[in-house]
Scaffold this active site. Sequence first.
Site, PDB file in Angstrom:
ATOM      1  N   ASP A 207       0.835  -1.195   0.000  1.00  0.00           N
ATOM      2  CA  ASP A 207       0.000   0.000   0.000  1.00  0.00           C
ATOM      3  C   ASP A 207       0.877   1.255   0.000  1.00  0.00           C
ATOM      4  O   ASP A 207       1.893   1.319   0.700  1.00  0.00           O
ATOM      5  CB  ASP A 207      -0.887  -0.015   1.248  1.00  0.00           C
ATOM      6  CG  ASP A 207      -1.892   1.107   1.271  1.00  0.00           C
ATOM      7  OD1 ASP A 207      -2.707   1.184   0.343  1.00  0.00           O
ATOM      8  OD2 ASP A 207      -1.880   1.900   2.239  1.00  0.00           O
ATOM      9  N   GLU A 270       1.640  -0.548  -4.992  1.00  0.00           N
ATOM     10  CA  GLU A 270       0.686   0.493  -5.352  1.00  0.00           C
ATOM     11  C   GLU A 270       1.465   1.803  -5.392  1.00  0.00           C
ATOM     12  O   GLU A 270       1.631   2.478  -4.381  1.00  0.00           O
ATOM     13  CB  GLU A 270      -0.450   0.583  -4.320  1.00  0.00           C
ATOM     14  CG  GLU A 270      -1.492   1.628  -4.699  1.00  0.00           C
ATOM     15  CD  GLU A 270      -2.249   2.204  -3.511  1.00  0.00           C
ATOM     16  OE1 GLU A 270      -3.379   2.685  -3.708  1.00  0.00           O
ATOM     17  OE2 GLU A 270      -1.707   2.204  -2.383  1.00  0.00           O
TER      18      GLU A 270
END
Length: 585
Positions: A207, A270
């Site tokens: 993330d 990401e």
Amino acid sequence: MTANNMRDDWWKQAVVYQVYPRSFKDANGDGLGDIAGVTEKIPYLKALGVDAIWLSPFYPSDLADGGYDVIDYRNVDPRLGTMDDFDAMVAAAHEAGIKVIVDIVPNHTADKHVFFQEALAAGPGSPERDRYIFRDGRGEHGELPPNDWISLFGGPAWEQVADGQWYLHIFAKQQPDVNWNNPDIHEEFKKTLRFWSDHGTDGFRIDVAHGLAKDLESTPLDQMDPLAVQHGLCHDFTSPLWDRREVHDIYREWREVFNEYNPPRFAVGEAWVVPEHQHLYASTDELGQVFNFEFAEANWDVDAMRAAILAGLRSAEETHDSTTTWVMSNHDVPRHVSRYGLPQVPASSHHQLAKDWLLRDGTSYFEDRELGTKRARAAILMELGLPGSVYIYQGEELGLPEVADIPWDRLEDPTPFFTRERFIEKGRDGCRVPLPWVAADVPAPAEWNAGFGTGASFGFSPATKSDGSASADPHLPQPLWYKDYAADAEEVDDASMLNLYRATLTLRASLLTATADTADCAAIDAGHDVIAYSRPSTDGRRFASYTNFGAAAVTLPAGEVVLASGDLTADGALPQDTTVWLLLD
């Protein structure tokens, strides 16, 4: 097990199914999806034909941001199960030949994480406080934040604590950013990577992978760009917060951990960065793969889609040991069936029109679901024929549209509540509504809103709990039109989106698994309104995909039609918003 998963580098050509656990399947009737629910649906995922599942955070959390505020990185949220449940799920997935990827959230912890609680107790200047980004405030008594940065969820990016200092939170105030200059943080996350690897996970999704390294020292904070949080894309590595060169030192360190295992673990980042920087994250000296969000951002427009494909292929070519990724939807963006069914007009930022539509509960623009579905069917064939990995978001295989009219008092996402509610953005709950599994399990229309229901849950939860009491309502309300998209109804409909996905994945595995090399993907000039490309097929012929964006039907070359997203014309031409797969003569 799929033929792809027999290889150590399975992730290079994998089809990965994203599970948002709290909305996937509820096994115990509390209205919240859980780990046991994922285990229950492993046969469904095997029949779909995916190579791997990626689980969004399932860790202990106060759900200030859908689980991305992690209290304990090495445990399961008690509301979602136990470590035994997780181990059973991994075992079931592996028995079915499915790999398991888990989400790692290294940019910030929850404010209830033990490190942050220790930082608050220890006070300014302590080693414990150095694990986070604390600064003194401005003003005569430090009563003003260190600068005027606005968080990505709205409101100040700094929060003051009882002793007067302020901590940085790029996201919600319950998500304090950690200090990656502190060695304790490095050790904490290496320990976490080993923990989940030892519990059988095959890879990781990282993330905010571009946000870990920060430079808050070289320029006084109050002289930094006031929009530095929002200015994410930078070509020259000069942002104080995003895509800094130093972040790659962290991932080279992680690679050493990944290589402790056989086969080595991989990660997908990401990283919302400019295309020419993607290959740095995707290097096999670092994570191994990075998300290419060009599809997820593009309108249903031939120029935008062609540019997205070319950008993805170029990025993969720059990293010779990796492959590109293709993504149309995820837990952060409006579902693409709805995006493609709304007016396709240019906007100042991606998804702006869809966000405006959501902000007004789906009333500002006409959503043509039939057209959006037709385009989504064409899109999945266009996407799945390309070399590289494809990430499928739960429910897209059912053709689920966005739920635009969730009552505002039922929303869970922090975004609308930190952005002055209806004036800015409604948030991401519309793509996170629990999935419909059983068409006959229809809720009773609720008095407060005839468009939603109470009681039953389209099979998301069992009819009753183990004690015989009725199951709780789903944590987000399901619209009554979900009946038309239930998995069991689509399974028996040969023309359904679910059966199109199954057929497409089956053919992809049999025709294309041996050829993941982007150099083998050749563009075909079929006119401006057509995106066409070819690749070697496993049967010795040439595989080709044609997608027609134009109003005029397109004559196809000689060959065997193996799959089409919709009907061809009577004379075998390709109509608008349709994709066909061919084996060329």
